[in-house]
Design a protein around this motif. Structure first.
Motif, short mmCIF file in Angstrom:
data_model
loop_
_atom_site.label_atom_id
_atom_site.label_comp_id
_atom_site.label_asym_id
_atom_site.label_seq_id
_atom_site.Cartn_x
_atom_site.Cartn_y
_atom_site.Cartn_z
N SER A 36 0.83 -1.21 0.00
CA SER A 36 0.00 0.00 0.00
C SER A 36 0.86 1.26 0.00
CB SER A 36 -0.90 0.03 1.24
OG SER A 36 -1.81 -1.03 1.20
N VAL A 37 0.40 2.29 -0.68
CA VAL A 37 1.14 3.54 -0.77
C VAL A 37 0.87 4.40 0.46
CG1 VAL A 37 1.44 5.70 -2.05
CG2 VAL A 37 1.21 3.53 -3.29
N TYR A 38 1.95 4.84 1.11
CA TYR A 38 1.89 5.72 2.28
C TYR A 38 2.68 6.97 2.00
CZ TYR A 38 -0.57 2.50 5.28
OH TYR A 38 -1.57 1.73 5.82
N TRP A 39 2.38 8.04 2.72
CA TRP A 39 3.19 9.25 2.68
C TRP A 39 4.63 8.85 3.02
CZ3 TRP A 39 1.76 13.46 0.39
CH2 TRP A 39 2.46 14.65 0.60
N PRO A 150 0.20 0.43 -7.02
CA PRO A 150 1.01 1.00 -5.93
C PRO A 150 2.48 1.26 -6.33
CG PRO A 150 0.98 -1.37 -5.69
CD PRO A 150 0.32 -1.06 -7.02
N ASP A 151 2.74 1.57 -7.59
CA ASP A 151 4.11 1.86 -8.02
C ASP A 151 4.48 3.28 -7.57
OD1 ASP A 151 6.34 2.75 -9.48
OD2 ASP A 151 5.84 1.51 -11.22
N ALA A 152 5.19 3.39 -6.44
CA ALA A 152 5.43 4.69 -5.81
C ALA A 152 6.14 5.67 -6.75
CB ALA A 152 6.23 4.52 -4.52
N LYS A 153 7.08 5.15 -7.53
CA LYS A 153 7.85 6.04 -8.42
C LYS A 153 6.92 6.76 -9.40
CE LYS A 153 12.13 6.78 -10.50
NZ LYS A 153 13.52 6.70 -10.10
N LYS A 154 5.99 6.02 -9.97
CA LYS A 154 5.07 6.63 -10.94
C LYS A 154 3.92 7.38 -10.26
CE LYS A 154 5.85 3.38 -14.73
NZ LYS A 154 5.32 2.16 -15.37
N TYR A 155 3.49 6.84 -9.11
CA TYR A 155 2.29 7.37 -8.45
C TYR A 155 2.60 8.62 -7.63
CZ TYR A 155 -2.09 7.08 -5.69
OH TYR A 155 -3.30 7.34 -5.10
N LEU A 156 3.74 8.59 -6.92
CA LEU A 156 4.12 9.71 -6.03
C LEU A 156 5.19 10.60 -6.67
CD1 LEU A 156 4.63 7.84 -2.61
CD2 LEU A 156 2.64 9.20 -3.29
N GLY A 157 5.89 10.07 -7.67
CA GLY A 157 7.02 10.81 -8.25
C GLY A 157 8.35 10.36 -7.69
N THR A 158 8.31 9.56 -6.62
CA THR A 158 9.55 9.04 -6.02
C THR A 158 9.25 7.75 -5.27
OG1 THR A 158 11.40 9.48 -4.52
CG2 THR A 158 9.26 10.41 -3.89
N ASP A 159 10.21 6.82 -5.29
CA ASP A 159 10.06 5.64 -4.44
C ASP A 159 11.01 5.71 -3.24
OD1 ASP A 159 12.40 5.22 -5.78
OD2 ASP A 159 11.79 3.34 -6.73
N GLU A 160 11.62 6.89 -3.06
CA GLU A 160 12.41 7.09 -1.84
C GLU A 160 11.46 7.33 -0.67
OE1 GLU A 160 15.56 10.03 -2.35
OE2 GLU A 160 15.63 9.52 -4.49
N ARG A 161 11.98 7.09 0.54
CA ARG A 161 11.17 7.35 1.74
C ARG A 161 11.97 8.20 2.72
NH1 ARG A 161 6.63 5.34 2.93
NH2 ARG A 161 7.09 5.12 5.13
N ASN A 222 -6.12 8.46 -2.23
CA ASN A 222 -5.81 7.13 -2.80
C ASN A 222 -7.09 6.36 -3.12
OD1 ASN A 222 -2.97 7.54 -2.51
ND2 ASN A 222 -3.08 6.88 -0.37
N VAL A 223 -8.06 7.04 -3.70
CA VAL A 223 -9.30 6.40 -4.13
C VAL A 223 -9.00 5.57 -5.40
CG1 VAL A 223 -11.66 6.84 -4.93
CG2 VAL A 223 -10.69 8.24 -3.08
N ALA A 224 -9.61 4.39 -5.49
CA ALA A 224 -9.33 3.45 -6.59
C ALA A 224 -10.46 3.42 -7.61
CB ALA A 224 -9.14 2.05 -6.01
N ASN A 225 -10.15 2.93 -8.78
CA ASN A 225 -11.15 2.53 -9.79
C ASN A 225 -12.03 3.67 -10.30
OD1 ASN A 225 -10.29 -0.16 -9.62
ND2 ASN A 225 -11.64 -0.56 -7.87
#
Lengths: 257, 257
Positions: A36-39, A150-161, A222-225
């Motif tokens: 799941s994607v989190y801040w 849930p691909d953080a890089k594409k969804y959030l712009g970064t997969d760093e935390r 993070n609403v789906a569909n």
């Protein structure tokens, strides 16, 4: 005579048992898992297995514990998340979480620009194409970014935390001006979208959150569909976990059309 | 002429925006807090404050983490909780969680006997007084014990915790025979009640759970406010947290009448 009997049977049945909630049910919720994607600074979802298998007492048994931040996956921001003394998640009236839905599709612009801010013009364009947004609607903003979850890089712009990743967040959001316009002119119940935050990724003052929440308007993130919904002609039912004093929490959100 | 215009306006509005979900909304959910009632061996709800106050950046901010067992407070038992290879909580069709509600009041007997088992006779008595339970209903069993929540001693029969407290549990439940009768004869969608378990406190084989769950019928436990419902004439909407592979989870359950 036979038709009369059927008519009265149906009449009495409907009076006795209440009107059915009818229509196609569309789940607008991502599953909670370790994906799941989190801040980037928030505690992620963790499931801990407690039991799974035959107990030796003649029955099978499975149970888990879990831990999570209130704000992650498909969730609600209660007004108190960004506005002191406003509603906690358990205080939000259920009437504000159930109602006529409106989907505003800005995906053509937003998918080209991850820093896209949904504008008053976008709202007025929608009204020109369809009709005036009904008072007391629940607004769902379709940016198109849900397909990356849930691909953080594409969804959030970064997969760093971590704290240093905050400035690398790039995803669209609702402009503070458009939020205020919806509150003042259309008296909306709630607003949701298919990104991680109602403010865009590059926000530093979270002015859209503040605008909504000082008026006790909650946000669904993070609403789906949303691609499965029409522009109008559906009802939204958004039921959050009832955490006493919570600033938000896991949300199960559905549409009925 | 004016009436015609109003009629057409309403007709077009209802066709465009879908039929409203109308009626009084009744929340059947207890809040989650450190007071929430959990099974005597289960991990209780804990909220951890992450932020609360002015950030110094011009806005207020409040956020928390939490941890919990899947089974505590107002929650759902997914079929896999007691039946191998049956539905996990994220796999339960939403159609089985939304539908015509029936409240069966056994409080007069159950409040006198904390080991009371709801029988087939109780179901047949309800049908004699009202009408046949509609196929595909959601059954809510009103034992009256909800008024004791969250006083564990009165609600569960003991305020002790740990494995040794299990044998001290005394609260009413649904008999396995009545569960099977509801499945076979009334094809129910789900069943809920205002105690900590669909099996009574003294159960050792959890035969009611097994009967329901091997047929993919979920159970709602620690349901609140059943005294506010009529016997018929309402719809139930029960939306659980969507935990991937979960055996259950926090449930927000409401009725609309």
């Amino acid at each position: 005579m036979k038709n009369f009997k059927i008519f009265f049977f149906l009449l009495i049945t409907s009076l006795t048992f209440g009107q059915d909630i009818e229509g196609e049910i569309i789940d607008l919720t991502h599953t909670f898992s370790e994906e799941s994607v989190y801040w980037v600074t928030a505690k992620e979802f963790q499931l801990e297995e407690v039991a799974k298998g035959n107990t030796g007492n003649g029955y099978y048994y499975s149970a888990n514990n879990f831990s999570t931040a209130e704000h992650g996956g498909t969730h609600i921001d209660a007004p108190i998340h960004f506005a002191e003394n406003k509603q906690t998640v358990d205080q939000i009236p259920l009437e504000n979480l159930i109602g006529t839905g409106v989907k505003i599709d800005v995906s053509a612009k937003a998918l080209k620009n991850p820093d896209y801010l949904i504008s008053i013009e976008d709202l007025k364009n929608w009204e020109s194409e369809h009709s005036e947004i009904p008072q007391q609607s629940i607004i769902l903003l379709y940016t198109g970014y849900g397909k990356y979850y849930p691909d953080a890089k594409k969804y959030l712009g970064t997969d760093e935390r971590g704290p240093d990743a905050v400035k690398k967040l790039h995803f669209p959001g609702l402009s503070p001006e458009a939020a205020n316009w919806l509150i003042k002119n259309r008296n909306i119940k709630a607003v949701g979208l298919d990104t991680a935050s109602i403010d865009y990724g590059q926000s530093t003052n979270f002015a859209t959150h503040v605008a909504l929440m000082t008026q006790n308007v909650p946000a669904f993130e993070n609403v789906a569909n949303l691609e499965k919904l029409p522009a109008t002609g559906f009802q939204v039912i958004a039921l959050p976990m009832k955490i006493k004093g919570g600033s938000g929490g896991p949300l199960r959100i559905i549409a009925i059309r």
